[in-house]
Design an enzyme around this catalytic site. Sequence first.
Site, PDB file in Angstrom:
ATOM      1  N   LEU A  24     -85.660  12.921  88.656  1.00 42.09           N
ATOM      2  CA  LEU A  24     -86.802  13.712  88.209  1.00 42.09           C
ATOM      3  C   LEU A  24     -87.799  12.889  87.421  1.00 42.09           C
ATOM      4  CD1 LEU A  24     -84.981  16.986  87.089  1.00 42.09           C
ATOM      5  CD2 LEU A  24     -86.044  16.473  89.284  1.00 42.09           C
ATOM      6  N   GLY A  27     -87.839   8.132  81.358  1.00 46.62           N
ATOM      7  CA  GLY A  27     -88.441   8.150  80.032  1.00 46.62           C
ATOM      8  C   GLY A  27     -88.182   6.854  79.298  1.00 46.62           C
ATOM      9  N   ALA A  30     -84.230   7.372  78.514  1.00 48.70           N
ATOM     10  CA  ALA A  30     -83.259   7.887  79.483  1.00 48.70           C
ATOM     11  C   ALA A  30     -83.897   8.114  80.839  1.00 48.70           C
ATOM     12  CB  ALA A  30     -82.638   9.191  78.965  1.00 48.70           C
ATOM     13  N   GLU A  31     -83.030   8.239  81.830  1.00 53.02           N
ATOM     14  CA  GLU A  31     -83.413   8.619  83.179  1.00 53.02           C
ATOM     15  C   GLU A  31     -82.906  10.041  83.419  1.00 53.02           C
ATOM     16  OE1 GLU A  31     -82.594   4.089  84.777  1.00 53.02           O
ATOM     17  OE2 GLU A  31     -81.036   5.633  84.797  1.00 53.02           O
ATOM     18  N   ASP A 161     -90.303  16.953  66.436  1.00 50.37           N
ATOM     19  CA  ASP A 161     -91.165  16.573  67.562  1.00 50.37           C
ATOM     20  C   ASP A 161     -91.629  17.806  68.334  1.00 50.37           C
ATOM     21  OD1 ASP A 161     -92.552  14.830  69.159  1.00 50.37           O
ATOM     22  OD2 ASP A 161     -90.839  14.213  70.367  1.00 50.37           O
TER      23      ASP A 161
END
Length: 554
Positions: A24, A27, A30-31, A161
């Site tokens: 998808l 980042g 992470a993946e 965040d």
Amino acid sequence: MKRHQTADLEPIQFGGRYTLLRRLAIGGMAEIYLARQAAMAGFEKEVVIKRLRAELADDPRIVEMFLDEARIGALLNHPNIVHVYDVDEHDGIPYIAMEYIVGEELNELCRRGLMHGRFLPIEHAVELIRQAAHGMGYFHAKRGAEGTPLHDQPLEIVHLDISPTNLLVTQDGTMKVIDFGIARARGQRQRSDVIPGKLSYMSPEQAERSSNGSVDHRSDIFSLGIVLYEITVGKRLFRGPASEVVEKLVTAQVEPPTFARRNFPAALEAIVMRALEKHPADRYQSAYDLADDLETFLRDDRLHSGPVRVARYLDMLTHASGGQRRPELVSEAEIRRADGGDDLDFDSQVFDGFKPSEGAPGPEQAPEWEDPEQPEADVAKALGMELAELRALRTPVPMRPSGMAAVSGKETPRTPSADEEPSGVTNPIEKVEAEDAPVPKKQRAVTDEGDGDPGDVDIATDDEPPTQPITPTPLPGAMKSPASGERSSKPGFQLTPPNATPAVSPAKHPRAQTPVPVVGSSLLARSTPSRLPWVLVGTLIVAVLALVAYIVMT
């Protein structure tokens, strides 16, 4: 504008119980993969796999942050918060299994509304923020579970965040708070620095980088207040160069909504301005109070909203983009009008049902909704930080001694002996990644990985290529599907007490250095080399000595 980097995969077995179906996004940390979980009796469930990037897997600090996100997520079970199901490792690299959501980021929803001249109606905007505040109030008030070191004690979870990119609107009209990647909670390993969130959505105390404990749950309320302002007024609140944005944040320079939208409801303006007070003591002290006031406003002003009405608005935007409507969302009133032989076109009736209210932004104001790219050097200067420090906080990079080769997180491959044949087996995930190289800068999945908005000042290395745009699908956020609230009940998944002091050593597998027990047997600490040979030798020596003694005695 950042888009998602997707790639279809051949089904890949992963972690023993998952099958990867599609990548998808990628980042900074992470993946993200779409996966299918299978079990006995035909049980199947679509989930999202968030896998730590291999090049970061040997940095204990980054692994600890990644597992902190999993630990916090596992404690939360609320309809307005993304669910975390499992955490484990594959090929020596940790991953998190979480809820797969059909939906889109709130900022994308607002942009789509602007494009079609049907900006998010104010009643739906208020309803979505009410849901987000409800979820926020839940995790702010969360207490330790029974049988844990922090039993019945406040966990003091702070998201840090909150922004439109971390608020997902499902296709069924429900708001989901996601991405606890930099969240803070009681019992975590203490961090001496305040990790900044997205620049345009920081609280004043975050922008000042307060280190005296003043950044608490009320910081999240300020950030949510910024989002509430923007999606009800129809424009960004803190725009401009980084230095100006930080100055406005620190001084909390906020013009009342009526300055931009004259007919803005006075009761709603009071709620917005209270959430955006400079001093935390003057803001809402609980997100539950904010949610209650928003619900009261909708009731008193006789504005009608809710998940079904929000879902119909999303359906209208999909239809306006050329997509098909969801038959279950077509109301009986629309069907009667269509069957009554009215001269008006049925599709036009659907579109006109969401006419913007007076003062709502239109397509010509779309550029004002966007924020310019902020050079990271300017952001670091505005926050009073070194550039390297900002990069280390926002986009973690592996900390290796000079000259040490990059590692993948797996065991060092063993050279086969002369009488062995090489297997030739390679990691299928790495193969896909190699074929898709180069990796675009700052990719983001519509899930729990916090990259995204141009004005959000996400940090990435300068040598990465620019992001490649991906054509959006007709259905909003067609990259997620709802998942049940079922959560993993594996034992030992808890935050550590405040006095826990984890020891960090330069071990090869940082997963063994986590300060608390974690889910998944493969994440438990590695055992020391086996002592069985020495036990056998000792037993043999004792037996020999006993035999000698017997002979002497006889």
